[in-house]
Design an enzyme around this catalytic site. Structure first.
Site, PDB file in Angstrom:
ATOM      1  CE  LYS A 196      -6.785  61.725 -10.468  1.00 23.21           C
ATOM      2  NZ  LYS A 196      -7.596  62.139  -9.297  1.00 23.21           N
ATOM      3  CB  CYS A 304      -1.335  77.498  -7.363  1.00 20.11           C
ATOM      4  SG  CYS A 304      -2.436  78.047  -8.655  1.00 20.11           S
ATOM      5  CD  GLU A 401       1.440  75.590  -2.971  1.00 16.69           C
ATOM      6  OE1 GLU A 401       1.566  74.383  -3.257  1.00 16.69           O
ATOM      7  OE2 GLU A 401       1.010  76.437  -3.781  1.00 16.69           O
TER       8      GLU A 401
HETATM    9  P1  NAI Z   1      -1.702  66.313  -5.496  1.00 15.03           P
HETATM   10  O1  NAI Z   1      -0.714  66.899  -6.403  1.00 15.03           O
HETATM   11  O2  NAI Z   1      -1.428  64.967  -4.891  1.00 15.03           O
HETATM   12  O3  NAI Z   1      -3.126  66.188  -6.227  1.00 15.03           O
HETATM   13  C1  NAI Z   1      -3.475  66.840  -7.422  1.00 15.03           C
HETATM   14  C2  NAI Z   1      -4.084  65.843  -8.393  1.00 15.03           C
HETATM   15  O4  NAI Z   1      -3.097  64.906  -8.793  1.00 15.03           O
HETATM   16  C3  NAI Z   1      -5.230  65.012  -7.826  1.00 15.03           C
HETATM   17  O5  NAI Z   1      -6.194  64.821  -8.835  1.00 15.03           O
HETATM   18  C4  NAI Z   1      -4.542  63.704  -7.480  1.00 15.03           C
HETATM   19  O6  NAI Z   1      -5.421  62.607  -7.459  1.00 15.03           O
HETATM   20  C5  NAI Z   1      -3.549  63.572  -8.608  1.00 15.03           C
HETATM   21  N1  NAI Z   1      -2.388  62.734  -8.333  1.00 15.03           N
HETATM   22  C6  NAI Z   1      -1.823  62.443  -7.135  1.00 15.03           C
HETATM   23  N2  NAI Z   1      -0.746  61.673  -7.301  1.00 15.03           N
HETATM   24  C7  NAI Z   1      -0.605  61.445  -8.631  1.00 15.03           C
HETATM   25  C8  NAI Z   1       0.337  60.730  -9.428  1.00 15.03           C
HETATM   26  N3  NAI Z   1       1.368  60.094  -8.895  1.00 15.03           N
HETATM   27  N4  NAI Z   1       0.178  60.734 -10.771  1.00 15.03           N
HETATM   28  C9  NAI Z   1      -0.838  61.401 -11.338  1.00 15.03           C
HETATM   29  N5  NAI Z   1      -1.760  62.093 -10.629  1.00 15.03           N
HETATM   30  C10 NAI Z   1      -1.642  62.119  -9.292  1.00 15.03           C
HETATM   31  O7  NAI Z   1      -1.970  67.362  -4.335  1.00 15.03           O
HETATM   32  P2  NAI Z   1      -2.546  67.097  -2.864  1.00 15.03           P
HETATM   33  O8  NAI Z   1      -1.823  65.943  -2.231  1.00 15.03           O
HETATM   34  O9  NAI Z   1      -4.004  67.021  -2.937  1.00 15.03           O
HETATM   35  O10 NAI Z   1      -2.106  68.435  -2.118  1.00 15.03           O
HETATM   36  C11 NAI Z   1      -0.830  68.537  -1.528  1.00 15.03           C
HETATM   37  C12 NAI Z   1      -0.276  69.930  -1.686  1.00 15.03           C
HETATM   38  O11 NAI Z   1      -0.073  70.225  -3.050  1.00 15.03           O
HETATM   39  C13 NAI Z   1      -1.165  71.043  -1.205  1.00 15.03           C
HETATM   40  O12 NAI Z   1      -1.056  71.241   0.157  1.00 15.03           O
HETATM   41  C14 NAI Z   1      -0.630  72.202  -2.000  1.00 15.03           C
HETATM   42  O13 NAI Z   1       0.498  72.741  -1.371  1.00 15.03           O
HETATM   43  C15 NAI Z   1      -0.243  71.584  -3.305  1.00 15.03           C
HETATM   44  N6  NAI Z   1      -1.288  71.764  -4.332  1.00 15.03           N
HETATM   45  C16 NAI Z   1      -1.119  72.719  -5.257  1.00 15.03           C
HETATM   46  C17 NAI Z   1      -2.104  72.950  -6.193  1.00 15.03           C
HETATM   47  C18 NAI Z   1      -1.973  74.010  -7.219  1.00 15.03           C
HETATM   48  O14 NAI Z   1      -2.964  74.455  -7.767  1.00 15.03           O
HETATM   49  N7  NAI Z   1      -0.780  74.421  -7.571  1.00 15.03           N
HETATM   50  C19 NAI Z   1      -3.358  72.198  -6.194  1.00 15.03           C
HETATM   51  C20 NAI Z   1      -3.416  71.154  -5.213  1.00 15.03           C
HETATM   52  C21 NAI Z   1      -2.416  70.977  -4.310  1.00 15.03           C
END
Ligand code: NAI
Ligand code: MG
Length: 490
Positions: A196, A304, A401
């Site tokens: 996904k 990240c 972050e």
């Molecule tokens: P997120 O963690 O919500 O999204 C990442 C993925 O998880 C997306 O595909 C989303 O649809 C999915 N997702 C969301 N809620 C879920 C759930 N309950 N169960 C399973 N999958 C789920 O991140 P978001 O809201 O886009 O970004 C928020 C913050 O997270 C960013 O500002 C950043 O600080 C951090 N982040 C860190 C990343 C990394 O590579 N470590 C990547 C993206 C965001």
């Protein structure tokens, strides 16, 4: 940008060139108006007929509609992956490898198209999608293709068996590259997958689905379903998957860990970070400045492992800050499709709001904010390169972050103080050390609690090297030989 353009025009004038912006042409780039779910080798409409918009964050215009998978669609995808599992496991490993090689080659062949779509959909500069994201995505498929028939060498004396179906959830900062990180090792080990992509950047994953179809991968071996958090949740909770691989926020990572407790499903989590980039007085200062710039402004800071905390030794603070500010003023912020652009658009309206909020928090906490003197487009989501000095270790902009082009700057006197400050964070994903002394590199890096540490460079990636974190940055490793462990039972 006016000043930079003027400088470029002057330069062009002095050399007898004419200055022109260099936007990549989007001719012959096909983005369909609507994308369905890729299940069992075919594109199928979502059961409830719901779609979401995918936006170009550089101009806020809609690029396409993308299907939203509901629980019933997730169920179909998982069943397809289960059914495909037996055949895929029975296939000769070298044959599995051939499919991966085929995908890798087609990613290269269609590199230009993929890079343009990545930049349109996600806002990253075309130079980065063209030179980093897409080539590295292909490199991951090449690398794991090579392992497919050599698992006996990866696990000498052990019998490495596939897990079954992997549910994989990826973020929006490196969309195609994260899909490659997830899919390639899973398939090499004989698993089938349901992937996904993130809701703001589904398009290159759907192009990958087209590539997978063109490569005639057996139906159901890879399924790509789009949707937001609830789709991800349904995938995590599906009883038919044997493993979850997640990259994203620490908050969602923790929720997934809770949901999986006691289910026996294996998981790997690659979560947030707040890396220290440590510059010692004896460092080559101009190189360090380049490393600081690359560490925090690469991919708009949506990384990240970004070097989002600069720790600089007191004696060189003034000279380093002066050089850093001058270098920041040369960065071009704007059209992601322009080959001159250094910093593109913030990925989404949500992330744009989040970063702007952190700028306010930093100012309210007493931080001294400095932004580069560039101009930014008046449409789309853009943030000027930003640094904060006069921050405390306890400041939220030092601890949390931000995931944007925002650097906090602190000083230190001794290596011990640098190490203590670097480790004083809930995260432990990455770090950087800049010094002329090899012994200091080893002394300091050995004491940093982080999964990946660069010395005299930053943000370098390679499929052969493992990647992953400690503490709230997650668990498990991706990449390299270590990356195979996550997809086998021994
Ligand atoms: P997120 O963690 O919500 O999204 C990442 C993925 O998880 C997306 O595909 C989303 O649809 C999915 N997702 C969301 N809620 C879920 C759930 N309950 N169960 C399973 N999958 C789920 O991140 P978001 O809201 O886009 O970004 C928020 C913050 O997270 C960013 O500002 C950043 O600080 C951090 N982040 C860190 C990343 C990394 O590579 N470590 C990547 C993206 C965001
Ligand atoms: Mg988009």
């Amino acid at each position: 940008m006016a000043k930079q353009k003027a400088a470029a025009i002057n330069l062009a004038f002095n050399h007898g060139w004419t200055y022109a912006p260099a936007p990549e042409s989007t001719d012959h780039i096909e983005i369909k108006s609507q994308y369905d779910l890729f299940i069992n080798g075919k594109f199928v409409a979502p059961t409830q007929g719901q779609y979401m918009d995918s936006i170009n964050p550089a101009n806020e215009k809609k690029l396409s509609s993308v299907a939203i998978a509901q629980t019933a669609d997730v169920d179909k995808a998982v069943k397809a992956a289960q059914q495909a599992s037996t055949g895929w496991q029975k296939l000769k490993p070298s044959e599995r490898g051939k499919y991966l090689f085929r995908i890798a080659r087609m990613l290269q062949e269609r590199g230009r198209e993929l890079a343009i779509i990545e930049s349109l959909d996600g806002g990253k500069p075309i130079r980065e999608s063209r030179d980093v994201d897409i080539p590295l995505a292909a490199a991951h498929f090449f690398y794991y293709a090579g392992w497919a028939d050599k698992l006996a060498y990866a696990f000498p004396g052990r019998d490495a068996q596939p897990l079954g179906v992997a549910g994989q959830i990826i973020p929006w900062n490196f969309p195609l590259l994260m899909a490659a990180w997830k899919i390639a090792p899973a398939l090499a080990c004989g698993n089938t997958v349901v992937l996904k992509p993130a809701e703001t950047t589904s398009l290159t994953a759907l192009k990958l689905a087209e590539i997978i179809q063109a490569c005639e991968l057996p139906p159901g071996v890879v399924n790509i379903i789009t949707g937001a958090g609830s789709t991800g949740q349904a995938l995590v909770n599906h009883a038919g998957i044997n493993k979850v691989a997640f990259t994203g926020s620490t908050q969602v990572g923790k929720a997934i860990q809770k949901a999986l407790a006691g289910t026996g499903k294996k998981y790997t989590l690659e979560l947030g970070g707040k890396a220290a980039n440590i510059v010692f007085e004896d460092a080559a200062i101009d190189q360090a400045v380049e490393g600081i710039i690359n560490g925090i402004f690469f991919n708009q800071g949506h990384v990240c492992c970004a070097g989002s905390r600069l720790l600089v030794q007191e004696g060189i603070k003034d000279v380093l800050l002066k050089k850093l500010k001058l270098r920041m003023d040369t960065l071009i912020v704007g059209d992601p499709l322009d080959k001159n652009t250094d910093i593109g658009a913030i990925n989404s309206k949500e992330q744009f709001g989040k970063i702007k909020n952190y700028l306010r928090i930093g100012i309210n906490e007493g931080g001294n904010m400095h932004q580069s003197n560039c101009t930014i487009p008046n449409k789309g989501y853009f943030i000027k390169p930003t640094i904060f000095t006069d921050v405390a270790q306890s400041s939220r902009i030092v601890q949390e972050e931000i995931f944007g082009p925002v650097l906090s700057i602190q000083t230190f006197r001794t290596p011990e103080e640098a190490i203590e400050k670097a480790n004083n964070t809930p995260y432990g994903l990455s770090g950087g050390v800049w010094t002329d002394k090899g012994a200091k590199v080893f002394k300091v890096t050995g004491k940093l609690k982080a999964g990946v540490i660069w010395a005299n460079t930053y943000n370098k990636f390679d499929p052969t090297s493992p990647f992953g974190g400690y503490k709230e940055s997650g668990m498990g490793r991706e990449g390299g030989l270590h990356g195979l462990h996550a997809y086998v039972k021994l």
